[in-house]
Design an enzyme around this catalytic site. Structure first.
Site, PDB file in Angstrom:
ATOM      1  N   ASP A 248      -4.323  -2.041   8.044  1.00 14.09           N
ATOM      2  CA  ASP A 248      -3.670  -3.132   7.306  1.00 14.09           C
ATOM      3  C   ASP A 248      -4.597  -3.600   6.180  1.00 14.09           C
ATOM      4  OD1 ASP A 248      -1.335  -5.503   7.946  1.00 14.09           O
ATOM      5  OD2 ASP A 248      -3.072  -6.104   6.721  1.00 14.09           O
ATOM      6  N   ASN A 256      -0.250  -9.162  -5.095  1.00 13.10           N
ATOM      7  CA  ASN A 256       1.070  -9.469  -5.650  1.00 13.10           C
ATOM      8  C   ASN A 256       1.056 -10.796  -6.400  1.00 13.10           C
ATOM      9  OD1 ASN A 256       2.352  -7.185  -4.705  1.00 13.10           O
ATOM     10  ND2 ASN A 256       2.907  -8.136  -2.761  1.00 13.10           N
ATOM     11  N   HIS A 261       3.888  -7.517  -8.470  1.00 15.61           N
ATOM     12  CA  HIS A 261       4.355  -6.572  -7.462  1.00 15.61           C
ATOM     13  C   HIS A 261       4.044  -5.115  -7.851  1.00 15.61           C
ATOM     14  CE1 HIS A 261       7.149  -5.279  -4.258  1.00 15.61           C
ATOM     15  NE2 HIS A 261       6.886  -6.502  -3.775  1.00 15.61           N
ATOM     16  N   ASP A 265       2.226  -2.276  -5.753  1.00 17.00           N
ATOM     17  CA  ASP A 265       2.794  -0.950  -5.431  1.00 17.00           C
ATOM     18  C   ASP A 265       1.821   0.167  -5.798  1.00 17.00           C
ATOM     19  OD1 ASP A 265       5.046  -2.105  -4.506  1.00 17.00           O
ATOM     20  OD2 ASP A 265       6.375  -1.463  -6.140  1.00 17.00           O
ATOM     21  N   GLU A 291       2.294  -3.356   3.903  1.00 14.29           N
ATOM     22  CA  GLU A 291       0.976  -2.836   3.528  1.00 14.29           C
ATOM     23  C   GLU A 291       0.252  -2.374   4.782  1.00 14.29           C
ATOM     24  OE1 GLU A 291       0.656  -5.616   5.393  1.00 14.29           O
ATOM     25  OE2 GLU A 291      -1.282  -6.184   4.521  1.00 14.29           O
TER      26      GLU A 291
END
Ligand code: GH3
Ligand code: MG
Ligand code: MG
Length: 375
Positions: A248, A256, A261, A265, A291
């Protein structure tokens, strides 16, 4: 005729003498008449008998001529009937004798090769197909002429140069154990092939969509869980160790929030590349959440898995992306659960243990690996 011997009692005479014999002509002709009547009767009987035989023979000949004409007409009609059918089916039909010369070809067959009926007559298969196609077909033809029917698919070039696919059937014409030739039935399956290829491509795409994460190209959660269940079942049988890592990204929300965003990505994609490069090809790497990533290490004992997890944490920590003038780097936390060989039966249990270890890693301050069962 009666013969009578006459003896002279005093034959001593020096003078010649004449003996006159006289017969009644009726007696003589009576014999002839009897013979002639018999002869004429016999001739008449012979003539009657011959005419009778001749008449019967002529009748038999007329009957058999009629029969032959009828049979010939039936044959012509049957030939016309068969040609009518074969010329109106899309299947290409031909008959080749055992020296591989054409004895029959229907319209579809002639059209496929762009030949007239005259050109097809008695043409050799080598002349019709050309050297290359003949070399490819010859083994099938030889096998057919040895009595074995053949079925195969073949890419063929039409006279106009376009490529097509034929499904070809060779059938031996066998009589009394001898093969006199072979029938060729060829169906154009070009359209079928194209549809089949499109369908296979679509199935492949659907399968990819169903098993792959669209953003990173890694396996998705569903695929990962299915594979993990399969591997656990295998492990119960072969007693092999395995381990699961839950990865994680630390404080990912900040990416973000700060950079948008798209940047988030891009970072996720970069992390996915690093994960694939770092892990073995036999390991299963997946994106299982926003994530969150998971890795299944097959045939790997706990110490080895722990080393791999550390290596991965370091590699991911060094995976940075460029945003304007800034280089963005993030750390990850990893929770690890392992199975020494067939102890665990449920993937959910394995996942739960890896999640607990991840929670522990986060709680311990992030950027670290924690193993389930170790404090
Ligand atoms: P930590 O794990 O260290 O506790 O903090 P975090 O900030 O990473 O934790 P959290 O799970 O709260 O945040 C995960 C964030 O990931 C929330 C969400 O906006 C973001 N996220 C989830 N999926 C995607 C995605 O597909 N693309 C991008 N850019 N962000 C995503
Ligand atoms: Mg998270
Ligand atoms: Mg996170």
């Amino acid at each position: 005729m009666a013969i009578r011997t006459v003896r002279f009692t005093h034959p001593q005479t020096s003078a010649p003498f004449v003996v006159g014999v006289c017969r009644d002509p009726d007696d003589v002709y009576a014999l002839w008449r009897k013979d002639i009547v018999l002869l004429v009767g016999m001739l008449a009987a012979l003539a009657v008998f011959s005419s009778l035989v001749l008449g019967l023979f002529q009748k038999w000949q007329r009957d058999s001529d009629r029969k032959i004409a009828k049979t010939a007409a039936a044959l012509v009609e049957r030939d016309r009937f068969i040609r009518l059918i074969t010329d109106n089916v899309p299947t290409k039909i031909a008959y080749w004798d055992n020296s591989l010369h054409c004895q029959y070809a229907n319209n579809a067959y002639m059209q496929w090769f762009g030949k007239t009926a005259e050109a097809m007559e008695n043409i050799s298969v080598r002349d019709l197909l050309g050297e290359e196609a003949f070399a490819r077909s010859e083994p099938y033809m030889r096998a057919t002429l040895a009595g074995e029917p053949q079925l195969f698919e073949r890419m063929v070039l039409r006279p106009d140069g376009s490529a097509g696919y034929n499904q070809v059937r060779y059938i031996p014409n066998q009589m009394n154990g001898e093969v006199n030739g072979m029938f060729v039935l060829a169906v154009d399956v070009t359209e079928l092939k194209r549809t089949q290829a499109e369908l296979e491509q679509r199935v492949h795409e659907l399968h990819t969509q169903a098993t792959t994460d669209a953003l990173t190209g890694l396996a998705n959660r569903r695929f990962f869980m299915d594979r993990a269940a399969e591997e656990l079942a295998r492990n119960r049988r072969y007693k092999q160790p395995l381990a699961m890592l839950m990865v994680d990204v630390d404080h990912f929300k900040n990416v973000n929030d700060t950079y948008g965003h798209d940047v988030g990505d891009a970072l996720l994609r970069a992390l996915a590349v690093t994960m694939q490069e770092t892990m073995r090809t036999t390991d299963i790497v997946a994106r299982v959440g926003g994530e969150e990533f998971a890795v299944l290490l097959l045939h790997t004992d706990k110490p080895t898995a722990k080393n791999a997890a550390e290596r991965l944490r370091e590699a991911l920590g060094k995976t940075c992306i460029q945003t304007g003038n800034n280089e963005l780097c993030f750390t990850v936390s990893i929770g690890m659960a392992s199975d020494a060989g067939g102890e665990l039966t449920s993937v959910d249990e394995l996942l739960k243990r890896a999640d607990l270890a991840l929670y522990q890693a986060k709680a311990n301050g992030r950027d670290q690996v924690c193993c389930h069962g170790e404090s």
